[in-house]
Write an enzyme that holds these catalytic residues in place. Structure first.
Site, PDB file in Angstrom:
ATOM      1  N   ASP A 198      44.844   3.086  40.925  1.00 17.61           N
ATOM      2  CA  ASP A 198      45.109   1.852  41.662  1.00 17.61           C
ATOM      3  C   ASP A 198      45.882   0.911  40.748  1.00 17.61           C
ATOM      4  OD1 ASP A 198      43.778   2.579  44.033  1.00 17.61           O
ATOM      5  OD2 ASP A 198      41.858   1.856  43.285  1.00 17.61           O
ATOM      6  N   ASP A 229      46.248   3.468  49.887  1.00 15.80           N
ATOM      7  CA  ASP A 229      45.290   2.557  50.521  1.00 15.80           C
ATOM      8  C   ASP A 229      45.960   1.695  51.587  1.00 15.80           C
ATOM      9  OD1 ASP A 229      43.286   3.483  48.800  1.00 15.80           O
ATOM     10  OD2 ASP A 229      43.568   1.851  47.371  1.00 15.80           O
TER      11      ASP A 229
END
Length: 166
Positions: free
Chosen positions: A126, A142
């Protein structure tokens, strides 16, 4: 009658479009994660848009937005199931609108992109971190999963209403 009994070539085109969208999402996701891993150092954020967003490398063992910590194998299986179910719908269900099929492909591609990280790295890469609000660090996959699910619900709702009226 073509919608009820689509030709093999029409089904093949729908399946190919599903696969193309899913593959494009996976490619975009994996390229962005590779770039983040190459350019960023964990714990050393870089400003992307001042006051809005930083790039901050973290490794997440949970699901989207750090939920479901430690459930990696379940999320890999879920991503595979969505990918297979979406492909089956694209092939068999000519009555499902193409925009809905392609939206599910984007969700499946996002899930597959995160599944690749889980299998290859043991955690999801991320790197997008909002600075104007305290929010979980996230990635391209995401974004596709979250926005895709919302759009799929809206498209399904509209399609279902149209079927009820027909």
């Amino acid at each position: 009658m073509a919608a009820a009994d689509p030709s093999a070539s029409a089904r093949a085109r729908r399946l190919a479009l599903f696969a193309l969208v899913a593959a494009a999402v996976v490619a975009l996701d994996q390229l962005s994660k590779a770039a983040a891993r190459a350019a960023l150092v964990p714990g050393e954020p870089v400003t992307l848009i001042p006051g809005v967003m930083d790039l901050s490398l973290v490794y997440n063992t949970g699901a989207a937005f750090s939920l479901g910590e430690g459930g990696g194998p379940v999320f890999v299986l879920l991503a595979a199931a969505i990918l297979v179910a979406g492909a089956v719908v694209a092939w068999r269900r000519a009555d499902v609108p193409l925009p809905l099929v392609l939206t599910v492909a984007a969700v499946a591609g996002g899930g597959a992109g995160n599944a690749i990280d889980r299998v290859a790295l043991g955690a999801v890469t991320d790197f997008f971190k909002t600075t104007f609000v305290d929010f979980a660090v996230f990635n391209v996959a995401d974004i596709f999963v979250t926005c895709g699910v919302v759009l799929a619900v809206v498209l399904y709702w509209r399609w279902d209403l149209a079927r009820e009226r027909a």
